[in-house]
Motif scaffolding. Structure first.
Motif, mmCIF file in Angstrom:
data_model
loop_
_atom_site.group_PDB
_atom_site.id
_atom_site.type_symbol
_atom_site.label_atom_id
_atom_site.label_comp_id
_atom_site.label_asym_id
_atom_site.label_seq_id
_atom_site.Cartn_x
_atom_site.Cartn_y
_atom_site.Cartn_z
ATOM 1 N N ALA A 157 0.829 -1.204 0.000
ATOM 2 C CA ALA A 157 0.000 0.000 0.000
ATOM 3 C C ALA A 157 0.866 1.257 0.000
ATOM 4 C CB ALA A 157 -0.929 -0.015 1.209
ATOM 5 N N PRO B 253 -4.001 4.105 5.025
ATOM 6 C CA PRO B 253 -3.123 4.065 3.853
ATOM 7 C C PRO B 253 -2.072 5.167 3.841
ATOM 8 C CG PRO B 253 -5.314 4.842 3.268
ATOM 9 C CD PRO B 253 -5.408 4.328 4.667
ATOM 10 N N ALA C 73 -4.259 3.318 -2.422
ATOM 11 C CA ALA C 73 -3.431 2.528 -1.518
ATOM 12 C C ALA C 73 -4.286 1.625 -0.643
ATOM 13 C CB ALA C 73 -2.561 3.444 -0.664
ATOM 14 N N GLU C 74 -5.388 2.159 -0.123
ATOM 15 C CA GLU C 74 -6.255 1.316 0.707
ATOM 16 C C GLU C 74 -6.916 0.221 -0.127
ATOM 17 O OE1 GLU C 74 -10.201 1.646 3.496
ATOM 18 O OE2 GLU C 74 -8.628 3.137 3.790
ATOM 19 N N ALA D 167 -4.474 -2.575 -0.527
ATOM 20 C CA ALA D 167 -4.351 -3.329 0.721
ATOM 21 C C ALA D 167 -5.552 -4.247 0.921
ATOM 22 C CB ALA D 167 -4.212 -2.371 1.896
#
Length: 259
Positions: free
Chosen positions: A18, A85, A48-49, A52
């Motif tokens: 992430a 994130p 980014a989240e 993840a």
């Protein structure tokens, strides 16, 4: 490999994935939106989240996920992953490299692993209860400084808008310390865990801000509590110290519980 070790490694891996996505946007002029709570968010936070979450769904499909940008999935699951994130989005937006990606694994309110990755400065710190705390693969230790007058004390924002009395206590502490600095976010907790500072405080922390930090501080030999002195990362605030200054600092800050 124990469960703690495997979860620690998984937390580190997803934090890296992430964080590297966010790094691709860093200093790239990404647009900034404002969330309902007035805080900023960027495409870097969201992507980014999402990365993840995708990684976790593929490997831990029964676990819950709580993230800052996309809320909670499977809220009744016995185990959940807690994601931030970009911790320090305001720092990120300003082009300052001291932001991080935080990943925690919790069973109820017991955090069983945590990782903090700082891709712009190349630092990763990871911990799990009973497994130790490791900073770029080396054992991390808090300092042994026992004198407040020789301590480095940190805060994300010293204005303490919500709790002015905490701000007053903080300012008194800074007058006694050797050095005080701000612009902390999660990087301040890394500095405490690695012995480069003695105290880090925040008047307000969400679970995704704090959960990864508790095992990191504790396994480095320090003390992490909320502002009442309770040993929790779900109390809405945070005080991290080395062990020898724990009682003294909390007394000065009015954190009256027992860490």
């Amino acid at each position: 490999m124990s469960d703690g070790q495997s979860l620690m490694r998984a937390a580190a891996e997803v934090a890296r994935k992430a964080g590297d996505v966010a790094l691709g946007y860093f200093r790239g002029g990404t647009a900034v939106d404002t969330k309902r709570d007035g805080t900023p968010v960027t495409a870097a936070d969201r992507e980014a989240e999402q990365v993840a979450r995708q990684w976790l769904e593929a490997r831990f499909p029964q676990d819950g996920i709580l993230g800052e940008e996309f809320g909670e999935t499977r809220p009744g699951a016995p185990r959940r992953w807690i994601l931030d994130p970009i911790d320090g989005t305001k720092t990120f937006i300003r082009g300052v490299p001291l932001w991080g990606t935080l990943v925690a694994v919790a069973e109820g309110e017991r955090v069983v692993a945590g990782a903090a990755y700082f891709p712009a400065v190349g630092e990763l710190i990871v911990a799990a209860p009973g497994q130790g705390c490791f900073w770029n693969d080396q054992r991390a230790r808090v300092s042994t400084e026992s004198d407040v007058s020789k301590a480095v004390v940190l805060a994300t924002d010293e204005r303490f808008f919500r709790y002015p009395e905490r701000g007053a206590a903080w300012r008194e502490l800074t007058q006694r310390a050797a050095l005080s600095r701000t612009w902390g976010d999660c990087y301040g907790y890394l500095l405490v865990a690695t012995g480069r500072a003695e105290v880090m405080v925040d008047e307000m922390l969400s679970p995704w801000d704090a959960a990864a930090l508790q095992p990191i501080i504790e396994e480095a030999g320090g003390v992490f509590t909320d502002w009442t002195g309770a040993r929790t990362s779900f109390g809405g605030s945070g005080i991290a110290t080395n062990a020898v200054l724990a009682q003294d600092v909390r007394a000065r800050l009015g954190a009256m519980g027992s860490p």
